[in-house]
Design a protein around this motif. Structure first.
Motif, PDB file in Angstrom:
ATOM      1  N   ASP A 233       0.171   1.166  17.521  1.00 14.30           N
ATOM      2  CA  ASP A 233      -0.229   1.570  16.346  1.00 14.30           C
ATOM      3  C   ASP A 233      -1.022   0.608  15.398  1.00 14.30           C
ATOM      4  O   ASP A 233      -0.786  -0.943  16.138  1.00 14.30           O
ATOM      5  CB  ASP A 233       0.953   2.115  15.573  1.00 14.30           C
ATOM      6  CG  ASP A 233       1.842   0.897  14.754  1.00 14.30           C
ATOM      7  OD1 ASP A 233       2.467   0.165  15.572  1.00 14.30           O
ATOM      8  OD2 ASP A 233       1.955   1.071  13.527  1.00 14.30           O
ATOM      9  N   LEU A 234      -1.656   0.540  14.534  1.00 17.27           N
ATOM     10  CA  LEU A 234      -2.251  -0.314  13.704  1.00 17.27           C
ATOM     11  C   LEU A 234      -1.628  -0.456  12.244  1.00 17.27           C
ATOM     12  O   LEU A 234      -1.546   0.672  11.763  1.00 17.27           O
ATOM     13  CB  LEU A 234      -4.017   0.117  13.508  1.00 17.27           C
ATOM     14  CG  LEU A 234      -4.545   0.445  14.828  1.00 17.27           C
ATOM     15  CD1 LEU A 234      -6.072   0.878  14.272  1.00 17.27           C
ATOM     16  CD2 LEU A 234      -4.514  -0.917  15.543  1.00 17.27           C
ATOM     17  N   GLN A 235      -1.420  -1.518  12.080  1.00 20.78           N
ATOM     18  CA  GLN A 235      -0.674  -1.784  10.598  1.00 20.78           C
ATOM     19  C   GLN A 235      -1.932  -2.455   9.721  1.00 20.78           C
ATOM     20  O   GLN A 235      -2.020  -3.705  10.298  1.00 20.78           O
ATOM     21  CB  GLN A 235       0.439  -2.293  10.621  1.00 20.78           C
ATOM     22  CG  GLN A 235       1.557  -1.630  11.425  1.00 20.78           C
ATOM     23  CD  GLN A 235       2.823  -2.217  11.330  1.00 20.78           C
ATOM     24  OE1 GLN A 235       3.111  -2.982  10.848  1.00 20.78           O
ATOM     25  NE2 GLN A 235       3.859  -1.332  12.264  1.00 20.78           N
ATOM     26  N   LEU A 236      -2.397  -1.876   8.899  1.00 18.38           N
ATOM     27  CA  LEU A 236      -3.533  -2.462   7.832  1.00 18.38           C
ATOM     28  C   LEU A 236      -2.922  -2.924   6.803  1.00 18.38           C
ATOM     29  O   LEU A 236      -2.432  -2.259   5.716  1.00 18.38           O
ATOM     30  CB  LEU A 236      -4.542  -1.459   7.766  1.00 18.38           C
ATOM     31  CG  LEU A 236      -5.170  -0.724   8.995  1.00 18.38           C
ATOM     32  CD1 LEU A 236      -6.282   0.451   8.911  1.00 18.38           C
ATOM     33  CD2 LEU A 236      -5.457  -1.812  10.054  1.00 18.38           C
ATOM     34  N   GLY A 237      -3.183  -4.166   6.346  1.00 22.16           N
ATOM     35  CA  GLY A 237      -2.476  -4.840   5.284  1.00 22.16           C
ATOM     36  C   GLY A 237      -3.432  -4.643   4.106  1.00 22.16           C
ATOM     37  O   GLY A 237      -4.572  -4.838   4.020  1.00 22.16           O
ATOM     38  N   THR A 238      -2.749  -4.406   2.724  1.00 22.63           N
ATOM     39  CA  THR A 238      -3.355  -4.223   1.606  1.00 22.63           C
ATOM     40  C   THR A 238      -2.488  -4.698   0.514  1.00 22.63           C
ATOM     41  O   THR A 238      -1.347  -4.864   0.691  1.00 22.63           O
ATOM     42  CB  THR A 238      -3.736  -2.662   1.329  1.00 22.63           C
ATOM     43  OG1 THR A 238      -4.229  -2.606   0.031  1.00 22.63           O
ATOM     44  CG2 THR A 238      -2.469  -1.733   1.381  1.00 22.63           C
TER      45      THR A 238
ATOM     46  N   MET B  64      10.154   0.829   3.849  1.00 21.60           N
ATOM     47  CA  MET B  64      10.850   0.370   5.025  1.00 21.60           C
ATOM     48  C   MET B  64      12.227  -0.293   4.474  1.00 21.60           C
ATOM     49  O   MET B  64      12.661  -0.571   3.273  1.00 21.60           O
ATOM     50  CB  MET B  64      10.026  -0.621   5.522  1.00 21.60           C
ATOM     51  CG  MET B  64       8.708  -0.130   5.775  1.00 21.60           C
ATOM     52  SD  MET B  64       8.744   1.406   6.588  1.00 21.60           S
ATOM     53  CE  MET B  64       9.013   0.992   8.294  1.00 21.60           C
TER      54      MET B  64
ATOM     55  N   TRP C 293      13.112  -3.211   4.894  1.00 23.13           N
ATOM     56  CA  TRP C 293      12.776  -4.525   4.628  1.00 23.13           C
ATOM     57  C   TRP C 293      11.725  -4.462   3.218  1.00 23.13           C
ATOM     58  O   TRP C 293      11.350  -3.471   3.207  1.00 23.13           O
ATOM     59  CB  TRP C 293      12.134  -5.334   5.670  1.00 23.13           C
ATOM     60  CG  TRP C 293      11.133  -5.024   6.349  1.00 23.13           C
ATOM     61  CD1 TRP C 293       9.825  -4.862   6.002  1.00 23.13           C
ATOM     62  CD2 TRP C 293      11.301  -4.145   7.561  1.00 23.13           C
ATOM     63  NE1 TRP C 293       9.121  -4.109   7.074  1.00 23.13           N
ATOM     64  CE2 TRP C 293       9.916  -3.671   7.841  1.00 23.13           C
ATOM     65  CE3 TRP C 293      12.355  -3.347   8.177  1.00 23.13           C
ATOM     66  CZ2 TRP C 293       9.618  -2.753   8.858  1.00 23.13           C
ATOM     67  CZ3 TRP C 293      12.009  -2.568   9.468  1.00 23.13           C
ATOM     68  CH2 TRP C 293      10.497  -2.101   9.629  1.00 23.13           C
TER      69      TRP C 293
ATOM     70  N   GLN D  37      -1.058   2.759   9.841  1.00 21.53           N
ATOM     71  CA  GLN D  37      -0.373   2.428   8.447  1.00 21.53           C
ATOM     72  C   GLN D  37      -0.863   1.537   7.732  1.00 21.53           C
ATOM     73  O   GLN D  37      -1.250   0.466   8.080  1.00 21.53           O
ATOM     74  CB  GLN D  37       1.127   2.201   8.888  1.00 21.53           C
ATOM     75  CG  GLN D  37       1.740   3.157   9.912  1.00 21.53           C
ATOM     76  CD  GLN D  37       3.126   2.648  10.100  1.00 21.53           C
ATOM     77  OE1 GLN D  37       4.089   2.904   9.537  1.00 21.53           O
ATOM     78  NE2 GLN D  37       3.305   2.109  11.152  1.00 21.53           N
ATOM     79  N   LEU D  38      -1.129   1.914   6.094  1.00 21.32           N
ATOM     80  CA  LEU D  38      -1.370   1.058   5.304  1.00 21.32           C
ATOM     81  C   LEU D  38      -0.260   0.482   4.552  1.00 21.32           C
ATOM     82  O   LEU D  38       0.800   1.341   4.083  1.00 21.32           O
ATOM     83  CB  LEU D  38      -2.284   1.757   4.286  1.00 21.32           C
ATOM     84  CG  LEU D  38      -3.573   2.380   4.730  1.00 21.32           C
ATOM     85  CD1 LEU D  38      -4.123   3.340   3.704  1.00 21.32           C
ATOM     86  CD2 LEU D  38      -4.378   1.388   5.145  1.00 21.32           C
TER      87      LEU D  38
ATOM     88  N   GLY E  16      -9.820  -4.438   0.309  1.00 18.04           N
ATOM     89  CA  GLY E  16      -9.758  -5.014   1.689  1.00 18.04           C
ATOM     90  C   GLY E  16      -8.511  -5.037   2.565  1.00 18.04           C
ATOM     91  O   GLY E  16      -7.440  -4.895   1.791  1.00 18.04           O
ATOM     92  N   LEU E  17      -8.776  -4.764   3.770  1.00 19.54           N
ATOM     93  CA  LEU E  17      -7.664  -4.695   4.789  1.00 19.54           C
ATOM     94  C   LEU E  17      -7.494  -5.880   5.784  1.00 19.54           C
ATOM     95  O   LEU E  17      -8.526  -6.376   6.231  1.00 19.54           O
ATOM     96  CB  LEU E  17      -7.744  -3.344   5.352  1.00 19.54           C
ATOM     97  CG  LEU E  17      -7.653  -2.031   4.584  1.00 19.54           C
ATOM     98  CD1 LEU E  17      -8.302  -0.783   5.325  1.00 19.54           C
ATOM     99  CD2 LEU E  17      -6.239  -1.709   4.065  1.00 19.54           C
ATOM    100  N   THR E  18      -6.140  -5.897   6.309  1.00 13.33           N
ATOM    101  CA  THR E  18      -6.032  -6.962   7.209  1.00 13.33           C
ATOM    102  C   THR E  18      -5.524  -6.313   8.304  1.00 13.33           C
ATOM    103  O   THR E  18      -5.109  -4.985   8.325  1.00 13.33           O
ATOM    104  CB  THR E  18      -5.086  -8.015   6.868  1.00 13.33           C
ATOM    105  OG1 THR E  18      -3.872  -7.327   6.733  1.00 13.33           O
ATOM    106  CG2 THR E  18      -5.346  -8.803   5.681  1.00 13.33           C
TER     107      THR E  18
ATOM    108  N   LYS F  92      -3.237  -5.530  11.688  1.00 12.26           N
ATOM    109  CA  LYS F  92      -2.020  -5.777  12.706  1.00 12.26           C
ATOM    110  C   LYS F  92      -2.096  -5.011  13.697  1.00 12.26           C
ATOM    111  O   LYS F  92      -1.933  -3.656  13.339  1.00 12.26           O
ATOM    112  CB  LYS F  92      -0.774  -6.059  12.019  1.00 12.26           C
ATOM    113  CG  LYS F  92       0.370  -6.621  12.990  1.00 12.26           C
ATOM    114  CD  LYS F  92       1.669  -7.125  11.966  1.00 12.26           C
ATOM    115  CE  LYS F  92       2.194  -5.945  11.327  1.00 12.26           C
ATOM    116  NZ  LYS F  92       3.434  -6.444  10.742  1.00 12.26           N
TER     117      LYS F  92
ATOM    118  N   VAL G 197       0.303  -3.331  16.765  1.00 14.19           N
ATOM    119  CA  VAL G 197       1.608  -3.522  17.263  1.00 14.19           C
ATOM    120  C   VAL G 197       1.655  -2.508  18.477  1.00 14.19           C
ATOM    121  O   VAL G 197       1.212  -1.612  18.780  1.00 14.19           O
ATOM    122  CB  VAL G 197       2.434  -2.756  16.072  1.00 14.19           C
ATOM    123  CG1 VAL G 197       3.856  -2.747  16.431  1.00 14.19           C
ATOM    124  CG2 VAL G 197       2.305  -3.290  14.737  1.00 14.19           C
TER     125      VAL G 197
END
Lengths: 133, 133
Positions: free
Chosen positions: A80-85, A107, A109, A125-126, B2-4, B6, B8
């Motif tokens: 899966d892709l986890q896109l940080g914002t 989550m 955590w 997932q954002l 903007g997105l980063t 990851k 998984v």
């Protein structure tokens, strides 16, 4: 021996995938091609793709690597892709009425997420790290 | 907005996957955890992961998202990782006798690749752009 990261999705419908990643998620198109063996693009994270690259590519049987499985949805969330914002509320406002999502999910955590599915059913997932304000 | 990035991988055997990505490919371990619900790590590209992040995570059934499919190999190459490098010959020398690979394969465009499989059967290609010297 430094390496750069490109994650490639061999999608079922390039136009649908491009709409999701470029128009809905706003990723910048870096390169794009439309050839007998297939259509695709690269999309960049960060400045000019220095934060990693995502490639979308819809092959035709004219590409020697073609597999009918590429036309079917992902069978599990094994990848899966986890896109940080930094702002999940802004993403909710942007997605409402545009693309379905689940969440925000808190989550176990300190992290909250919006869960989306790309046109191939890939889990995207954002994510925002840290406790809710 | 903007997105980063990851990406998984919900791997079948965390130690085997960690060996491949960290010891064989040399990616830096950024964070690592070993919990009842699973073991995993994040691995960085570029300086401190600013070039994107790869996560390996072997879930146990104690994680509510657990799916037995995570313990099985990838059924197709619908997703793959293409890791950019500037020196394929150096990678061949490093991999010989350490990890099996196919290639170098010259693509129909100016690019050469070494094709590897991670412990879950995920296609991982080391790629150098440009014509052969």
């Amino acid at each position: 021996m430094g390496l750069t990261l490109k994650t490639v999705i061999r999608c079922a419908d390039y136009r649908a995938s491009r709409r999701f990643y470029h128009e809905v998620l706003g990723l910048e198109v870096l390169t794009e091609w439309d050839l007998p063996q297939g259509s695709g693009c690269t999309l960049g994270f960060g400045e000019a793709g220095f934060g990693g690259i995502l490639e979308l590519y819809q092959m035709t049987p004219a590409d020697s690597r073609y597999d009918p499985a590429f036309g079917k949805p992902f069978p599990s969330d094994k990848v899966d892709l986890q896109l940080g914002t930094s702002d999940l509320a802004a993403w909710q406002a942007r997605l409402d009425g545009v693309w379905p999502y689940e969440g925000p999910v808190t989550m176990p955590w300190p992290e909250s997420r919006l869960k989306l599915r790309d046109p191939d059913g890939l889990l995207v997932q954002l994510c925002v790290e840290g406790a809710e304000e």
